[in-house]
Design an enzyme around this catalytic site. Structure first.
Site, mmCIF file in Angstrom:
data_model
loop_
_atom_site.group_PDB
_atom_site.id
_atom_site.type_symbol
_atom_site.label_atom_id
_atom_site.label_comp_id
_atom_site.label_asym_id
_atom_site.label_seq_id
_atom_site.Cartn_x
_atom_site.Cartn_y
_atom_site.Cartn_z
ATOM 1 N N SER A 143 0.839 -1.195 0.000
ATOM 2 C CA SER A 143 0.000 0.000 0.000
ATOM 3 C C SER A 143 0.878 1.251 0.000
ATOM 4 O O SER A 143 1.673 1.438 -0.912
ATOM 5 C CB SER A 143 -0.954 -0.037 1.198
ATOM 6 O OG SER A 143 -1.961 0.947 1.085
ATOM 7 N N GLU A 241 -2.146 -2.740 -8.053
ATOM 8 C CA GLU A 241 -3.379 -2.872 -7.277
ATOM 9 C C GLU A 241 -3.691 -1.513 -6.663
ATOM 10 O O GLU A 241 -2.855 -0.620 -6.664
ATOM 11 C CB GLU A 241 -3.232 -3.953 -6.203
ATOM 12 C CG GLU A 241 -2.140 -3.670 -5.152
ATOM 13 C CD GLU A 241 -2.599 -2.784 -4.007
ATOM 14 O OE1 GLU A 241 -3.782 -2.886 -3.617
ATOM 15 O OE2 GLU A 241 -1.789 -1.993 -3.497
ATOM 16 N N HIS A 306 -5.207 -5.301 -1.546
ATOM 17 C CA HIS A 306 -5.994 -4.932 -0.373
ATOM 18 C C HIS A 306 -7.195 -5.843 -0.123
ATOM 19 O O HIS A 306 -8.097 -5.480 0.617
ATOM 20 C CB HIS A 306 -6.487 -3.483 -0.512
ATOM 21 C CG HIS A 306 -5.430 -2.457 -0.270
ATOM 22 N ND1 HIS A 306 -4.522 -2.101 -1.228
ATOM 23 C CD2 HIS A 306 -5.141 -1.708 0.824
ATOM 24 C CE1 HIS A 306 -3.712 -1.161 -0.750
ATOM 25 N NE2 HIS A 306 -4.074 -0.896 0.500
#
Length: 336
Positions: A143, A241, A306
């Site tokens: 992330s 992502e 995620h």
């Protein structure tokens, strides 16, 4: 795994040439791999990004202890920022915690407690000469930590692990996520292949060989133009992502990377989860319209990111993306 090889109706006016590098963008090459972990190793826990829930952190630490590791939590991991609630602590505290953990020879790894936002604020204030002199060790996160993966690749030439963090729900609640990280850390030769999942789909068929890079799309786009940022994915297998980005935003982020030339010479692309990004079919349409014209092997829904369950993927390590089979297979383990 389902296969969809229909052509996109969108064309790219300045299509890059797959598999080639420009004079200003050399091919992405393999990086130094740190040693694997062993029972009894001490590992540092840091929070370079957002605030960390104390109860979730303790749950994650219990898992690490059950694995035979000794987690050492940074002094400021649970210290609130004096003014900004979206940061784990003051910038200087996050800098100090990370540098001290990385440069502590008794720690075999540094694992982020969670993502969020904040890592970009400290990147250029870290003492990279000191970090390089400390030598290689394992780093785990994803992330917001995408920018730290990229910085370590560019400034330390170090392979890292795009994997779940200690206080994240997927690590605490999903056994498959925990087990894949455990094996990636202790017996990495057992987890050389990723995918397919039940949702994996071929977009552009074929096989591609290259070094893995990437992570969170938003952070990769945000890094463009900053000091030491990667200017090209030439020769790489790019992993992408994101979370909480509506389709129009994903379109904008991908378009920014395309217009900058970042995708020129890319070998292949693997797409992970797009949690809370809106209607899945609309998201898929955006991804395909922007990326399919590149003409390189492209696969959707490889399962990382995620989502409620996520595998650990080494970055900076050579691999083969088989878009027909929906697999990413590493040539060698992510850790020595």
């Amino acid at each position: 795994m389902s296969t969809d090889t229909s052509a996109s109706t969108t064309t790219q006016t300045t299509a890059p040439t797959p598999g080639t590098a420009t004079a200003s963008a050399p091919l992405v090459t393999p990086l130094t791999r740190p040693r694997r972990l062993r029972k009894g190793d001490r590992v540092g826990i840091v929070a370079p990004s957002g605030p960390v829930p104390g109860d979730r952190l303790e749950s994650g630490l219990t898992v690490l202890r059950d694995w035979g590791l000794e987690p050492v939590v940074g002094p400021h991991v649970l210290t609130p920022h004096p003014r900004l609630a979206h940061l784990a602590s003051a910038d200087e505290h996050r800098i100090r915690d990370f540098e001290e953990a990385w440069c502590d020879p008794s720690l075999a790894a540094v694992i982020s407690a969670r993502g969020g936002y904040g890592t970009q604020r400290i990147l250029d204030r870290l003492d990279w000469d000191r970090l390089r002199a400390a030598g290689p060790k394992v780093f785990v996160g994803y992330s917001d930590l995408t920018v730290l993966h990229e910085a370590m690749a560019q400034r330390l030439e170090l392979a890292t692990l795009h994997g779940p963090m200690t206080a994240t729900l997927s690590f605490i609640e999903d056994e498959a996520t925990r087990e894949h990280l455990r094996r990636s850390l202790f017996t990495p030769e057992e987890v050389l292949e990723i995918g397919p999942t039940a949702a994996t789909r071929t977009v552009v068929p074929g096989q591609a060989r290259g070094v893995t890079i990437g992570g969170n799309l938003s952070l990769l786009a945000a890094e463009l133009g900053t000091p030491h940022a990667r200017t090209s994915a030439a020769g790489a297998i790019v992993l992408l992502e994101d979370i909480d980005q509506p389709p129009y935003s994903l379109d904008r982020l991908l378009t920014q990377l395309l217009r900058s030339g970042w995708f020129e010479g890319v070998a292949g692309i693997a797409l992970g989860s797009w949690t809370a990004c809106g209607d899945p079919e609309e998201v898929s349409t955006v991804l395909r319209e922007r990326l399919e014209p590149l003409g390189v092997p492209l696969v959707e829904e490889l399962g990382f990111g995620h989502g409620p369950s996520t595998p650990t993927l080494p970055l900076g390590v050579p691999a083969v993306l088989d878009a027909d089979a929906g697999t990413l297979t590493y040539d060698e383990p992510g850790l020595l």
